[in-house]
Design a protein around this motif. Structure first.
Motif, short mmCIF file in Angstrom:
data_model
loop_
_atom_site.label_atom_id
_atom_site.label_comp_id
_atom_site.label_asym_id
_atom_site.label_seq_id
_atom_site.Cartn_x
_atom_site.Cartn_y
_atom_site.Cartn_z
N ASN A 154 0.81 -1.22 0.00
CA ASN A 154 0.00 0.00 0.00
C ASN A 154 0.85 1.27 0.00
OD1 ASN A 154 -2.02 -1.87 0.21
ND2 ASN A 154 -2.75 -1.21 2.22
N GLU A 155 1.85 1.33 0.89
CA GLU A 155 2.64 2.56 1.03
C GLU A 155 3.33 2.92 -0.28
OE1 GLU A 155 2.79 4.69 3.55
OE2 GLU A 155 1.24 3.47 4.50
N TYR A 156 3.80 1.94 -1.01
CA TYR A 156 4.49 2.21 -2.27
C TYR A 156 3.54 2.85 -3.28
CZ TYR A 156 6.95 1.44 -6.67
OH TYR A 156 7.55 1.64 -7.90
N LEU A 158 0.83 4.45 -2.87
CA LEU A 158 0.31 5.77 -2.48
C LEU A 158 1.17 6.90 -3.02
CD1 LEU A 158 -0.73 5.16 1.25
CD2 LEU A 158 -2.27 5.73 -0.65
N SER A 159 2.43 6.62 -3.33
CA SER A 159 3.35 7.68 -3.73
C SER A 159 4.11 7.39 -5.02
CB SER A 159 4.35 7.94 -2.60
OG SER A 159 5.09 6.77 -2.30
N SER A 166 8.23 8.48 -8.37
CA SER A 166 7.61 9.13 -7.22
C SER A 166 6.62 10.18 -7.71
CB SER A 166 8.68 9.77 -6.34
OG SER A 166 8.11 10.44 -5.25
N GLY A 170 0.04 9.05 -6.88
CA GLY A 170 0.05 7.63 -6.60
C GLY A 170 -0.55 6.81 -7.72
N GLN A 176 -3.21 -4.62 0.12
CA GLN A 176 -2.16 -5.64 0.12
C GLN A 176 -2.56 -6.95 0.79
OE1 GLN A 176 0.98 -3.45 2.00
NE2 GLN A 176 0.17 -3.72 4.08
N HIS A 192 -6.18 8.05 -4.59
CA HIS A 192 -6.20 9.37 -3.98
C HIS A 192 -7.38 10.21 -4.48
CE1 HIS A 192 -2.59 9.23 -1.63
NE2 HIS A 192 -1.79 9.01 -2.67
#
Length: 299
Positions: A154-156, A158-159, A166, A170, A176, A192
């Motif tokens: 998820n964190e990857y 998002l950005s 980068s 996102g 995940q 987003h």
């Protein structure tokens, strides 16, 4: 009587002349001048420090603004590139949906260009070029037309954008803890809520526009092995850890969601697998807006 004063002229500066109260001697002036010069130097130094700080703020702001617009352009290019390179219309043009468009979406006659009801996605080519892609979500005549990614967490996503760069926009991605094959009872897909209207910002229309659901009661989810119609039955604001984010939902939970929905579904309560589409909302801290639909396989 001698009226003269016995002044000792040697006690007076400047050769014995009396100095008036408003005047200072040369020695006194020589002591004050270095202090004034030091004050002027300090004032100049402070002026240049403030100037440098202001210039730094200006440069930093300019870099951030340029970076923001570059990111928006990159995100738009990625979306348009996928649409043009990996999808194509399927079937006859359908004009029943109300378009979510602007003046750029006009043909030469000034008529609004409507999307086809369904599309074909070239997953062989798309997945070869972007291995994280596991599906494609499509809502005709809206900006929700995106590749769906999975695999890096998820964190990857998002950005990072589809290209792996980068980007604050996102990606559109599956939770995940879910399976990437839509085999779970409830699959969660995130995106987003961008001020530009990109990514999943369009989900908020189900909350703000009371007529929006009538025009867009369903979407399509395409995968390499199976295509689905996503029949929407509920949309509502919720906490970030609401039960809707469970990978399995009970019938009573689904009924409660329908009861608090911003729109009344024409499909009824789901009896099969569901998909929850999630984006940020701003009614309170960590608020989310979700749209939930039943996943119906199609040929």
């Amino acid at each position: 009587m001698n009226n003269s004063r016995n002044d000792n002229y040697r006690d007076y500066p400047e050769g014995g002349k009396r100095v008036s109260g408003g005047q200072r001697s040369a020695g006194q002036r020589s002591e004050g001048q270095p202090r004034r010069r030091r004050r002027r130097k300090k004032s100049k130094a402070l002026y240049y420090v403030i100037l440098l700080v202001l210039v730094g703020i200006l440069v930093f702001s300019a870099v951030k603004i340029i970076s923001y617009f570059k990111e928006q352009a990159a995100a738009a290019d990625a979306q348009n590139g996928v649409i043009s390179d990996y999808t194509k219309p399927n079937g006859d043009q359908d004009n029943t949906n109300t378009p979510d468009s602007n003046d750029d979406d006009k043909n030469s006659d000034g008529q609004t260009k409507l999307d086809n009801e369904t599309i074909d996605v070239d997953f062989d080519k798309l997945c070869a070029d972007y291995p994280d892609v596991v599906g494609y979500i499509y809502a005709a005549n809206t900006k929700i037309q995106h590749a769906i990614q999975y695999g890096k967490g998820n964190e990857y996503y998002l950005s990072h954008d589809l290209y792996g760069n980068s980007n604050s926009n996102g990606s559109i991605f599956i939770e995940q803890v879910n399976s990437s094959s839509f085999s779970d009872n409830n699959t969660i897909i995130y995106g987003h809520n961008m001020k530009t209207g990109m990514m999943f910002a369009g989900l908020r229309n189900y909350h703000t526009d009371k007529g929006y659901y009538a025009a867009h009661p369903y979407m399509y989810i395409y995968t390499p092995t199976q295509n689905y119609k996503l029949q929407l039955f509920a949309g509502f604001v919720c906490e970030h850890d609401d039960e809707v984010y469970n990978t399995s939902l009970t019938q009573s939970q689904l009924e409660a969601m329908a009861a608090k929905s911003d729109f009344k579904s024409s499909y009824g309560i789901p009896t099969g697998k569901t998909v929850t589409l999630s984006t940020c909302s701003y009614e309170f801290s960590d608020a989310r807006y979700v749209v939930v639909g039943e996943l119906v396989p199609i040929d």
